[in-house]
Scaffold this motif. Structure first.
Motif, short mmCIF file in Angstrom:
data_model
loop_
_atom_site.label_atom_id
_atom_site.label_comp_id
_atom_site.label_asym_id
_atom_site.label_seq_id
_atom_site.Cartn_x
_atom_site.Cartn_y
_atom_site.Cartn_z
N TRP A 154 -12.40 95.86 11.40
CA TRP A 154 -11.04 95.68 11.71
C TRP A 154 -10.59 96.29 12.95
O TRP A 154 -10.19 95.82 14.02
CB TRP A 154 -9.93 96.00 10.49
CG TRP A 154 -8.72 96.29 11.16
CD1 TRP A 154 -7.83 95.24 11.88
CD2 TRP A 154 -7.63 97.23 11.09
NE1 TRP A 154 -6.55 95.85 12.20
CE2 TRP A 154 -6.46 96.90 11.65
CE3 TRP A 154 -7.77 98.50 10.26
CZ2 TRP A 154 -5.37 97.91 11.51
CZ3 TRP A 154 -6.64 99.36 10.08
CH2 TRP A 154 -5.44 99.06 10.86
N ARG A 155 -11.13 97.68 13.04
CA ARG A 155 -10.85 98.47 14.29
C ARG A 155 -11.46 98.00 15.42
O ARG A 155 -11.15 97.96 16.50
CB ARG A 155 -11.04 99.91 14.00
CG ARG A 155 -9.83 100.51 13.06
CD ARG A 155 -10.07 102.00 12.54
NE ARG A 155 -9.13 102.33 11.94
CZ ARG A 155 -9.04 103.73 11.24
NH1 ARG A 155 -10.31 104.21 11.40
NH2 ARG A 155 -8.05 104.32 10.72
N SER A 158 -10.02 94.53 16.48
CA SER A 158 -8.67 94.26 16.72
C SER A 158 -8.08 94.03 17.96
O SER A 158 -6.81 93.41 18.24
CB SER A 158 -7.98 95.63 16.20
OG SER A 158 -8.11 96.53 16.94
N GLY A 159 -8.87 94.33 19.06
CA GLY A 159 -8.59 94.25 20.41
C GLY A 159 -7.72 95.46 20.96
O GLY A 159 -7.33 95.41 22.26
N LYS A 160 -7.49 96.39 20.13
CA LYS A 160 -6.78 97.62 20.76
C LYS A 160 -7.85 98.42 21.33
O LYS A 160 -7.03 99.38 22.28
CB LYS A 160 -6.22 98.33 19.73
CG LYS A 160 -5.08 97.04 18.90
CD LYS A 160 -4.49 97.98 17.83
CE LYS A 160 -3.52 97.11 16.96
NZ LYS A 160 -2.83 97.95 15.97
N ASP A 161 -8.86 98.49 21.32
CA ASP A 161 -9.73 99.53 22.01
C ASP A 161 -11.01 98.61 22.81
O ASP A 161 -11.85 97.93 22.37
CB ASP A 161 -10.74 100.07 20.78
CG ASP A 161 -11.52 101.31 21.52
OD1 ASP A 161 -11.76 101.36 22.70
OD2 ASP A 161 -11.82 102.31 20.77
N SER A 162 -10.65 98.74 24.26
CA SER A 162 -11.43 97.85 25.07
C SER A 162 -12.95 98.24 25.15
O SER A 162 -13.64 97.73 25.78
CB SER A 162 -10.81 97.75 26.62
OG SER A 162 -10.65 99.30 27.02
N ASN A 169 -12.06 87.91 18.05
CA ASN A 169 -11.43 88.76 17.40
C ASN A 169 -10.20 88.11 16.59
O ASN A 169 -9.39 88.95 15.95
CB ASN A 169 -10.91 90.37 18.03
CG ASN A 169 -9.98 89.71 19.31
OD1 ASN A 169 -9.53 88.61 19.41
ND2 ASN A 169 -9.51 90.75 19.81
N GLU A 173 -6.27 90.98 14.75
CA GLU A 173 -5.15 91.37 15.69
C GLU A 173 -3.72 91.42 14.76
O GLU A 173 -2.86 91.95 14.85
CB GLU A 173 -5.13 90.83 16.82
CG GLU A 173 -4.18 89.48 16.90
CD GLU A 173 -5.11 88.21 16.55
OE1 GLU A 173 -4.70 87.06 16.45
OE2 GLU A 173 -6.44 88.55 16.19
N GLN A 176 -2.28 94.62 9.70
CA GLN A 176 -1.44 95.98 9.97
C GLN A 176 -2.20 97.28 9.60
O GLN A 176 -2.30 98.19 10.16
CB GLN A 176 -0.11 95.86 9.52
CG GLN A 176 0.71 96.93 9.53
CD GLN A 176 2.17 96.87 8.88
OE1 GLN A 176 2.50 95.75 8.32
NE2 GLN A 176 2.87 98.14 8.52
N LYS A 177 -2.65 97.11 8.22
CA LYS A 177 -3.27 98.33 7.76
C LYS A 177 -4.49 97.58 6.53
O LYS A 177 -4.20 96.62 6.06
CB LYS A 177 -2.61 99.39 7.11
CG LYS A 177 -1.77 98.86 6.22
CD LYS A 177 -0.83 99.75 5.41
CE LYS A 177 0.15 99.45 4.13
NZ LYS A 177 1.09 100.40 3.96
N ASN A 192 0.51 92.25 9.81
CA ASN A 192 1.94 92.40 10.49
C ASN A 192 2.70 91.07 10.54
O ASN A 192 3.89 91.31 10.80
CB ASN A 192 1.48 93.32 11.63
CG ASN A 192 0.73 92.36 12.59
OD1 ASN A 192 0.63 91.00 12.56
ND2 ASN A 192 -0.14 93.11 13.37
#
Length: 886
Positions: A154-155, A158-162, A169, A173, A176-177, A192
């Protein structure tokens, strides 16, 4: 047919933000994945039956090595990277967990090898899915599958870390958890916002050692996998010998694989006939010409072809000897001994030609003997070929022109040209988002309408394209000698253009002079100039102005709205059917297609350019007056410019089918006055440099089917938006055609947890995609696989995912009658269609016609144990519609 591999990148644009390469005519999503519910009535259109040589596990020998052809040795083993291809997905399917796989109707089903259950346990205030893992499921290093693997994936996605170089992905995204449940075997995933396609996630599932850090994600899984958890494991990837070797996983807890080893051999499409003839492959996807050769070889092997001496056209022979008779193959006395009229050089050339032909015949005959040891397994591939219309600029930016192109096409004839010679169902797809047999399938093509020449011409006329429009008009009136001088200059310029060939080739000029009604096609090739595109109909190849039609009844708001189906079947839309934003100036239309003004009569456009009586007669001979119209007297134009569309096609040896279909389309467009300029380009450049970059007007390529259309369909049909750098962010919408309403319908469907309501939203989106006329589905691609007769449970899988542990070789010692038997721990899949062997009473529409290779004489080669078992391809999994997953 060759394969086109394209990643599911979310950011592909004019600047090619994610890499997409052409290796065939299909843009391959790494995982085939349509929402369904057992209570919903299944689509009435049947799915094509798979053809895998089914056999029960107790009828399959233990051990052996299967040599299976792939297109290339993959550059990465990480399916979530941009350069992942079909070989990457095949390896992942055999060595990594897939929590949900597809059954024969393209439905996601829980895989009991990994999941005891998976279901939504909370909907408010947040959607929560609880996964209960199979307690026996372990990685090859002995560690249990668990929440840590879910969290790492997931991490990473998720697209949060380039720092993670990920190409896709979708869905991750929305999480939520992720947390541990009541014990180590339970995983709770909280979203979420609601996500209908949650079953698409974590398939395949990689170990935390791969997903846990950017470096291991980016580079650690390109050539090796630290841990696996499938029936097989990766032993070696030999790039020098172009082979990938998979062996049994000693820690596998499920049914023991029948095979010891699977060797995936990288063999190019144009080399597969030779490899099969040499006996170095057991299983290989093939093109139509190779399938014909195998059928002919088996026919000859069975004595059905009769004597082959001097095999000429009458005997149905193919290859270098086709058309060669005994008389022509025998040298004359003049050729052998020379003559007074023939010099020694000509005699030597004749001898060399004969020797070359003899060698070719001998090679072909030897290959045919080897090909006789295979059978062809065939079905329809879960992918469709479309005509893409680039709506970004040019004439096709006007939706009326795009609709005219679509209404000019006889999709049924195009589908029959490709599929009918193969004995496969030839029904054009009625949906962009699902294929026949899937629960999400519904024919929405009436939002655009069927083939209708008269309607197509009317749409073009309404858009301002007229027979006289290509003639340039003077800005002012000139008299006397000044006007004569200008005319003289124009004639000299035209003469220079003709000599230089800058506008019309000599061939095309002759066509104009003769009033030829064939398509005006100019071909500029960067590949071979000797392609025989019209050798056969079946071939072999795997985005304006929104003006309502005049004369239509006014609605309460003053809009004239009509869906231009065939005359007598037009569907009038209420004001509620048309979303307000679909009427925005400059926007795309919604699910309606306004009609145009009547096309100008051919005899009134120009007294000197009338169609011949014979041409008019041939036009109306096969169509009713309501749907046909007389061919226009010449090409259409507007403001002094002719209506010409650049049709880009691949030039490679595996692209014959696309080129053949392209030429048929060009002829259909010529009938309504649209000229096509066919440009052939190298296969390696076709997709990346032309389709993805938008350097085309018309193009042919394919999209795979998906069980998750809300997720996978959105980037393909979403409205492009400008990016911060000034480029156009198209994602995978290479037609550049879309609407805000289509986007909203996809978003609503992705968040709708009621599956029936989600399907309704998707069908509404599909109707608007049809009306926008950026993508015109033409036919479902044929799936042809050459297999040794002893190979069991493998071949033309159609929708179903391979069940690798059940693939093997039939045991000749157990060839007697058998009782259908499921794999260990198997459970019958709800609603799954039977295989061809298990459904002798299946209607012709729902299964391929019997081919020569399945004739009674040859069925013995397939072994007598093909008696109706479902081959385990989906029997080991449970339907996604079961109660524990609602």
């Amino acid at each position: 047919m060759s394969q086109v591999g394209a990643p599911r990148g979310r950011t592909c644009s004019r600047t090619i933000r994610s890499v997409a390469l052409l290796t065939s005519g299909v843009l391959a999503l790494p995982v085939l994945a349509a929402c369904s519910s057992d209570g919903d009535e299944r689509s009435k259109a049947p799915a094509a039956a798979q053809d895998v040589g089914p056999a029960a596990r107790d009828r399959i020998a233990d051990g052996g090595t299967l040599r299976w052809a792939v297109d290339t040795v993959p550059t990465t083993l990480n399916t979530f990277q941009a350069d992942a291809d079909a070989a990457t997905s095949r390896i992942a399917g055999a060595v990594l967990p897939s929590l949900f796989t597809l059954d024969k109707t393209g439905r996601p089903q829980r895989n009991p090898d990994y999941l005891e259950s998976a279901k939504i346990i909370e909907r408010e205030p947040k959607q929560v899915v609880l996964y209960k893992l199979n307690q026996q499921a372990v990685w090859s290093d002995g560690r249990e599958l668990g929440a840590a693997d879910f969290v790492a994936q997931w991490r990473a996605l998720s697209g949060k870390d380039s720092a993670y170089w990920t190409a896709r992905n979708a869905g991750y995204e929305r999480i939520q958890k992720i947390e541990r449940g009541a014990n180590d075997l339970e995983v709770r995933v909280t979203f979420n916002k609601p996500y209908a396609d949650w079953r698409a996630l974590f398939s395949p599932l990689y170990p935390k050692d791969v997903m846990g850090a950017p470096n291991s994600f980016n580079d650690g899984a390109r050539a090796k996998l630290k841990a696996t958890a499938g029936p097989f494991q990766l032993k070696e990837m030999d790039r020098a010998d172009r082979e990938i070797t998979l062996v049994r996983n000693p820690r596998w807890w499920g049914a023991r694989p029948k095979l010891d080893t699977i060797v995936l051999s990288a063999v190019p499409r144009d080399k597969r006939a030779a490899a099969l003839a040499a006996g170095t492959l057991d299983l290989a996807e093939i093109d139509s010409p190779v399938a014909e050769r195998i059928t002919q070889a088996r026919h000859n092997k069975g004595g059905g072809a009769g004597p082959q001496t001097g095999a000429g056209p009458a005997s149905g022979a193919r290859g270098p000897g086709a058309g060669t008779t005994a008389a022509s193959a025998t040298p004359s006395s003049a050729e052998e001994n020379g003559s007074d009229e023939e010099d020694e050089e000509k005699a030597e050339a004749a001898r060399e030609s004969r020797e070359k032909k003899t060698r070719a015949l001998a090679k072909y005959a030897k290959e045919q003997k080897g090909l006789g040891g295979y059978v062809v397994r065939k079905s329809l591939e879960p992918a469709f070929t479309q005509l893409a219309l680039n709506g970004e600029t040019g004439p096709l930016a006007d939706e009326r022109v795009r609709r005219a192109v679509a209404r000019a096409l006889d999709r049924k004839k195009l589908a029959e040209a490709v599929l009918k010679p193969l004995g496969l169902p030839a029904n054009p797809p009625g949906s962009h988002l699902a294929l026949a047999g899937q629960h999400a399938y519904a024919d929405s093509s009436d939002a655009l309408g069927d083939q209708n020449t008269r309607e197509a011409q009317a749409l073009l006329a309404d858009a301002g394209w007229t027979p006289g429009g290509a003639v340039k008009k003077d800005d002012g009136t000139k008299a006397g000698s000044e006007a004569d001088a200008e005319k003289k200059k124009d004639k000299e310029k035209d003469k220079e253009k003709d000599e230089n060939g800058s506008e019309t080739s000599g061939t095309d000029k002759k066509k104009e002079d003769k009033g030829d009604k064939e398509a005006d096609v100019k071909e500029s090739e960067s590949g071979s100039a000797s392609d025989s595109d019209s050798a056969s109909d079946e071939g072999a190849y795997i985005v304006g102005d929104n003006k309502p039609g005049r004369g239509a009844p006014l609605s309460e708001t003053g809009s004239r709205v009509i869906a231009p189906a065939a005359v007598g079947q037009a569907r009038w839309l209420d004001d509620a059917d048309v979303n307000a934003q679909d009427r925005q100036p400059g926007g795309m239309a919604g699910a309606y297609a306004p009609g145009g003004t009547a096309a100008p009569a051919a005899d009134s456009a120009s007294p000197s350019t009338t169609s011949s009586a014979s041409a008019s007669a041939s036009t109306s001979a096969s169509a009713s007056p309501s749907t046909s119209a007389s061919p226009l007297p010449g090409p259409l134009g507007k403001d002094g410019k002719p209506l010409t569309l650049r049709f880009v096609l691949p030039s490679g040896p595996g692209s014959e089918q696309l080129r053949t279909v392209g030429q048929k389309i060009a002829r259909m467009l010529d009938r309504i006055g649209i000229r096509t300029e066919i440009t052939k380009v190298a296969d390696a450049d076709y997709f990346k440099d032309h389709v993805a970059s938008g350097d085309y007007d018309l193009a042919l390529y394919s999209w795979p089917a998906t069980a998750y259309p809300a997720t996978d369909g959105r980037p393909i049909y979403a409205k492009p938006v400008p990016a911060s750098d000034g480029s156009l962010l198209v994602e995978q919408n290479y037609t550049r055609v879309g609407t805000d309403h289509i986007n909203q319908l996809f978003d609503q469907a992705a968040s709708e947890l009621d599956e029936k309501a989600a399907r309704d939203l998707l069908r509404r989106a599909d109707a608007r995609i049809w009306a926008a006329a950026g993508s015109i589905p033409l036919y479902q691609r044929p799936q042809l696989v050459a297999a040794k007769p002893a190979v069991a449970n493998a071949g033309a899988f159609a929708f179903a995912a391979p069940r690798y542990e059940d693939i093997g070789f039939k045991d000749p010692a157990k060839s007697g009658p058998e009782q259908p038997q499921k794999s260990a721990g198997a459970k019958e899949t709800a609603g799954a269609t039977q295989s061809p062997e298990a459904s002798p009473k299946e209607s012709p529409e729902s299964s391929p016609k019997e081919s020569p290779e399945s004739s009674p004489k040859e069925s013995a080669d397939e072994s007598a144990d093909e008696t109706g078992n479902d081959s385990g391809n989906d029997s080991g999994n449970e339907s996604a519609g079961e109660s524990d997953e609602q």
